[in-house]
Structures are given as C-alpha cells and as structure tokens.
Motif scaffolding. Structure first.
Motif: not given
Length: 164
Positions: A1-5, A38-41, A43-55
């Motif tokens: 997970m990136t620190p910026d995210l 859930r976010l870590l999982e 990121l590991d499986a699919e990468g960052p969501p296209p719209d992180p705030q909505e996700w």
C-alpha cells in the motif's frame, strides 16, 4: 500500500467508519481495521481501485452490514467459559493431585521458604504485612525472599512438569 494512498484515505475512512459504527453497535476502529485489511487484500490481488474514495465508502458500508449480520447471530455465554464450578470427578482428582504435588514440593524447599510459601498459598489470603509479622521478617524483604523461594520451587517442579 502506498503511503500516499493511506494518507489520502485515512480522514475519509475515519469519518465513514465513525458514521456507520453507531448503527452496527461496534467500534469505529474495528470497522477501520477491517476496511484497511480489505484494501490490502485488494491491492495484493487486483491493484488499487480506480476510484479509491468510492471503493472505500462501499467497503465501509459492506463491513458495517457484515458486522450487523454477525452480531445478530452471536449470543452471550450464559456462564463465564472459565467457570469450572461443574468439573467432573476426573478433573477434581487431577486438581487435587496437582495441589498435593505442589504442597509436597513446597515442604522440600530450603530455609524459611516452606513457611513463606504456605502463608502465600493460604486460603485466608494474608496480606504482606500479616505474612511478614507471622514469619518475623521485615515487609520489605518479603518480595525478594518470595522471588528466591519461587525460583527454588520452579527448579524443584521442572523435572516433574517435564515428565507430564
């Protein structure tokens, strides 16, 4: 997970989890942890969501629903699980045997240790002041004496514990 995210999502997650926590009857911190996981999982499986705030908003609501469903199914214990009041005869016999073994080991201790340990194991739940008065030693020396006696007791019981 990136620190910026993490930095970008933390305030939103805190606000969303706080808003949903009351309705679920859970702690907002628990919801936050579940969503971070859930976010870590993801990121590991699919990468960052296209719209992180909505996700993140959807993930918080999803975790809140899951928590509500789970809490409806959970029932409190009628009695404390550590309550051993209804132990069977075998458990009672084993506990009595352990007690006898402990008392026999205490009697084999050197010096004042047997009297000190008997006072500490007393069902009367004596205070340090009462024990020190009974043994005729200062209350300040009771702690170090107790530590020394417990060390001796551990050494005496170590071979017996290893045999179990």
């Amino acid at each position: 997970m990136t620190p910026d995210l993490v930095t970008a999502l933390r305030p939103l997650l805190t606000a969303e989890a706080s808003a949903e926590a009351y309705a679920t009857g859970t702690d907002a911190g628990d919801l936050e942890q579940a969503v971070w996981l859930r976010l870590l999982e993801r990121l590991d499986a699919e990468g960052p969501p296209p719209d992180p705030q909505e996700w993140l908003r959807r993930a918080v609501r999803s975790e809140a629903r899951r928590t509500r469903r789970t809490s409806r199914l959970e029932r409190p214990y009628v009695v404390e699980p550590v309550d051993d009041g209804d132990r069977g005869p075998e458990q009672l016999a084993l506990a009595a045997a352990r007690g006898r073994d402990l008392r026999a080991a205490v009697r084999r201790l050197p010096g004042r240790c047997p009297r000190l340990m008997e006072a500490l194991l007393s069902p009367e739940d004596l205070t340090y002041r009462e024990i020190a008065g009974e043994l005729g030693i200062s209350q300040g020396s009771l702690g170090p004496e107790r530590s020394r006696c417990l060390g001796c007791l551990r050494r005496l019981l170590a071979p017996e514990v290893a045999a179990c």
